[in-house]
Design a protein around this motif. Structure first.
Motif, mmCIF file in Angstrom:
data_model
loop_
_atom_site.group_PDB
_atom_site.id
_atom_site.type_symbol
_atom_site.label_atom_id
_atom_site.label_comp_id
_atom_site.label_asym_id
_atom_site.label_seq_id
_atom_site.Cartn_x
_atom_site.Cartn_y
_atom_site.Cartn_z
ATOM 1 N N LEU A 59 -3.849 7.791 0.324
ATOM 2 C CA LEU A 59 -3.218 6.791 0.944
ATOM 3 C C LEU A 59 -3.653 5.342 0.062
ATOM 4 C CD1 LEU A 59 -1.773 5.068 3.117
ATOM 5 C CD2 LEU A 59 -4.338 4.883 4.303
ATOM 6 N N TYR A 60 -2.651 4.664 -0.480
ATOM 7 C CA TYR A 60 -3.109 3.713 -1.366
ATOM 8 C C TYR A 60 -2.515 2.240 -0.996
ATOM 9 C CZ TYR A 60 -4.488 7.393 -4.911
ATOM 10 O OH TYR A 60 -5.187 8.189 -5.495
ATOM 11 N N ILE A 99 -0.995 9.618 11.732
ATOM 12 C CA ILE A 99 -0.346 8.319 11.188
ATOM 13 C C ILE A 99 -0.808 7.150 12.230
ATOM 14 C CG2 ILE A 99 2.087 7.402 11.339
ATOM 15 C CD1 ILE A 99 1.450 9.830 9.496
ATOM 16 N N TYR A 100 -1.417 7.378 13.072
ATOM 17 C CA TYR A 100 -1.559 6.122 14.049
ATOM 18 C C TYR A 100 -2.672 6.336 15.163
ATOM 19 C CZ TYR A 100 -0.694 1.877 16.526
ATOM 20 O OH TYR A 100 -1.090 0.458 17.098
ATOM 21 N N VAL A 105 -6.288 1.672 8.761
ATOM 22 C CA VAL A 105 -5.193 1.398 7.999
ATOM 23 C C VAL A 105 -3.890 2.172 8.180
ATOM 24 C CG1 VAL A 105 -4.100 1.409 5.769
ATOM 25 C CG2 VAL A 105 -6.595 0.645 6.058
ATOM 26 N N VAL A 106 -2.892 1.552 8.803
ATOM 27 C CA VAL A 106 -1.564 2.118 9.029
ATOM 28 C C VAL A 106 -0.765 2.156 8.008
ATOM 29 C CG1 VAL A 106 0.295 2.594 10.807
ATOM 30 C CG2 VAL A 106 -1.985 1.765 11.658
ATOM 31 N N PRO A 107 -0.279 3.309 7.393
ATOM 32 C CA PRO A 107 0.614 2.958 6.220
ATOM 33 C C PRO A 107 1.985 2.432 6.432
ATOM 34 C CG PRO A 107 0.499 5.467 6.954
ATOM 35 C CD PRO A 107 -0.526 4.720 7.560
ATOM 36 N N ASP A 108 2.721 1.658 5.603
ATOM 37 C CA ASP A 108 3.818 1.156 5.896
ATOM 38 C C ASP A 108 5.024 2.105 5.375
ATOM 39 O OD1 ASP A 108 3.414 -1.959 6.906
ATOM 40 O OD2 ASP A 108 1.735 -1.329 5.483
ATOM 41 N N ILE A 109 4.705 2.788 4.193
ATOM 42 C CA ILE A 109 5.623 3.734 3.568
ATOM 43 C C ILE A 109 4.981 4.763 3.535
ATOM 44 C CG2 ILE A 109 6.807 3.900 1.402
ATOM 45 C CD1 ILE A 109 6.361 1.011 0.987
ATOM 46 N N GLY A 163 -17.029 0.814 10.389
ATOM 47 C CA GLY A 163 -16.191 0.058 9.724
ATOM 48 C C GLY A 163 -14.922 0.722 9.493
ATOM 49 N N THR A 164 -14.630 2.112 9.637
ATOM 50 C CA THR A 164 -13.554 2.921 9.509
ATOM 51 C C THR A 164 -12.692 2.464 10.789
ATOM 52 O OG1 THR A 164 -14.800 4.667 8.260
ATOM 53 C CG2 THR A 164 -12.627 5.150 9.389
#
Length: 483
Positions: free
Chosen positions: A398-399, A109-110, A272-276, A266-267
């Motif tokens: 993840l989108y 997640i993070y 990217v951390v999802p908000d939802i 680059g990764t």
């Protein structure tokens, strides 16, 4: 000339400074908002990241703050609203999940990996002298997102300024010394970083492997343009080599990285951390906000009481505290409105795109901003701002939240999403005969004849370019497939 006065009634919409700030909070990416919250907590005494556990025995006996020009609202403020404990009811706090939950992995997640430029900065201080470190750090600050050395543009004249020339003149060093610094910079990890062109980056990577005498190096060094245009027959003719030799050299080139900052680096730098988060529970899909590592922020009751007992304060202190209170209330309410808006948008997306969550991109339905805005009762621009730079973690992957918005295209079976058409187009090209790649016209015919999707050739070309796929002439494989 005759002058006259007349009254005219006009309806004009203006954004207040408070509303502008609210829109900024709504649009902020998650990590940027976290930084803002931590910064405000440090600067504003009315903000706290822990709920006040003080008893409310004296509640109701507190004096009301008089309405003065520094107060946030004209009407009475329900201060208790900003102390309540339900801010995170629509989200999920992974830090409080049970350790016995075998499916839970907080790393998924993070995480907070060291960034691309941070890694390079460390290397710079080991590889360069004290005098050269300043120059190397300037080179570092001039890198593009791909890790290449970019030129700057003069804001007044619009002319392109060579970064290399600027460094030479600004730091007053010789061309030879600067080229030596650039050469050593390119050999930092990842190899090729700080190159002026992709070609220079590829040559640097080959040199680092001691491949200067190879066919791959010769092709990049002397026939780079022919390689880019896929004119392989020219390379074969000019170098007098056979297809197998060329194929082996190209396979070597394919292992190189034209963009040093991409890949593993680059990764890390673009984590990217999802908000939802959308979880499947039986036949239902349940959206929730990702509140893991997201700072809680509340009003500090002690400072509020200090302001309410303003007899002990002078006018300057009262004015200062009211200004800070105004700022604190607006931040807290802005964050709450942001989270509430995001949650409503997520619920509506899940409602409209159930088939996507079950079957993937092929089942994505056309959906526009109005489909969300009308349902939750906000303007389309609010939905657009709220979904900017936001991500949704779904059972299908993840989108970006904006991924779910697409126009419809009519087919014999009904309306389908243009994202679905692009996905179909991508699969058709993946399965084509690489020795005879499909032209845009032929792709349009296949979509029409086999999938009953009628779109123009120029639309196919637009979708292909959006997918990052080259034209047919540049996709052609001149080599025979191995049996």
């Amino acid at each position: 000339m005759k002058y006259e006065q007349k009254n005219e009634l006009k309806l004009k919409q203006e954004l207040t400074p408070q509303l502008i700030e609210l829109l900024k909070i709504l649009q902020m990416p998650r990590l940027e908002l976290q930084q803002l919250i931590h910064q405000e907590i440090e600067q504003n005494p009315f903000l706290d990241n822990e709920l006040d556990q003080e008893s409310d025995e004296d509640e109701g006996e507190e004096e009301e703050i008089e309405e003065e020009d520094m107060l946030p609202f004209e009407d009475k403020i329900d201060y208790e609203y900003f102390f309540h404990k339900e801010w995170k009811s629509s989200g999920t706090n992974y830090s409080r999940k049970s350790k016995e939950d075998s499916d839970f992995n907080p790393v998924d997640i993070y995480s907070r990996p060291v960034g691309f430029k941070e890694q390079l900065l460390t290397q710079i201080h080991f590889e360069f002298s004290d005098e050269e470190i300043v120059i190397a750090e300037f080179i570092l600050s001039s890198l593009s997102d791909d890790g290449l050395l970019k030129d700057s543009v003069d804001e007044e004249t619009g002319e392109i300024i060579s970064t290399v020339s600027f460094i030479k003149n600004y730091f007053g060093i010789s061309s030879e010394h600067l080229e030596d610094i650039l050469r050593r910079f390119r050999h930092l990890s990842p190899i090729g970083v700080g190159s002026r062109t992709v070609r220079e980056s590829l040559l640097t990577q080959l040199k680092a492997k001691s491949f200067e005498d190879t066919l791959a190096y010769t092709i990049i060094d002397r026939f780079y343009d022919d390689l880019l245009k896929n004119k392989l027959y020219r390379i074969i003719t000019k170098l007098d080599i056979d297809e197998d030799e060329l194929k082996e050299a190209i396979e070597c080139i394919k292992k190189l990285n034209p963009k040093p900052a991409s890949g593993e680096w680059g990764t890390h730098s673009n984590y990217v951390v999802p908000d939802i988060l959308v979880e499947r529970k039986g036949d239902k899909f349940v959206p929730m906000l990702n509140t893991f590592n997201f700072p809680e922020v509340h009003l500090n009751r002690k400072y509020l009481q200090m302001l309410q007992n303003k007899d002990k304060l002078n006018k300057k202190e009262v004015k200062f505290l009211k200004k800070r209170l105004n700022s604190a209330i607006f931040l807290v309410s802005g964050i709450h409105k942001r989270q509430a808006t995001l949650m409503k948008i997520a619920e509506r997306i899940v409602m409209l795109q159930k088939e996507f969550f079950r079957y993937g991109v092929s089942a994505l339905k056309p959906m526009i901003l109005a489909d969300i805005a009308d349902y939750i009762g906000v303007h389309e621009s609010t939905v657009s701002r709220a979904t900017e730079n936001k991500y949704m973690d779904t059972p299908q992957g993840l989108y970006p939240v904006k991924f779910f918005f697409s126009r419809g295209i009519m087919t014999e079976q009904g309306e389908t999403s243009n994202r679905n058409v692009r996905d179909l187009l991508n699969r058709i090209i993946e399965n084509e005969d690489k020795r005879k790649p499909l032209t845009d016209k032929k792709l349009a015919e296949i979509l029409s004849d086999e999938h009953h999707i009628d779109i123009a050739r120029r639309t196919v070309a637009k979708y292909r370019e959006q997918l990052g796929i080259l034209a047919a002439s540049k996709r052609k494989n001149y080599f025979k497939e191995e049996e």
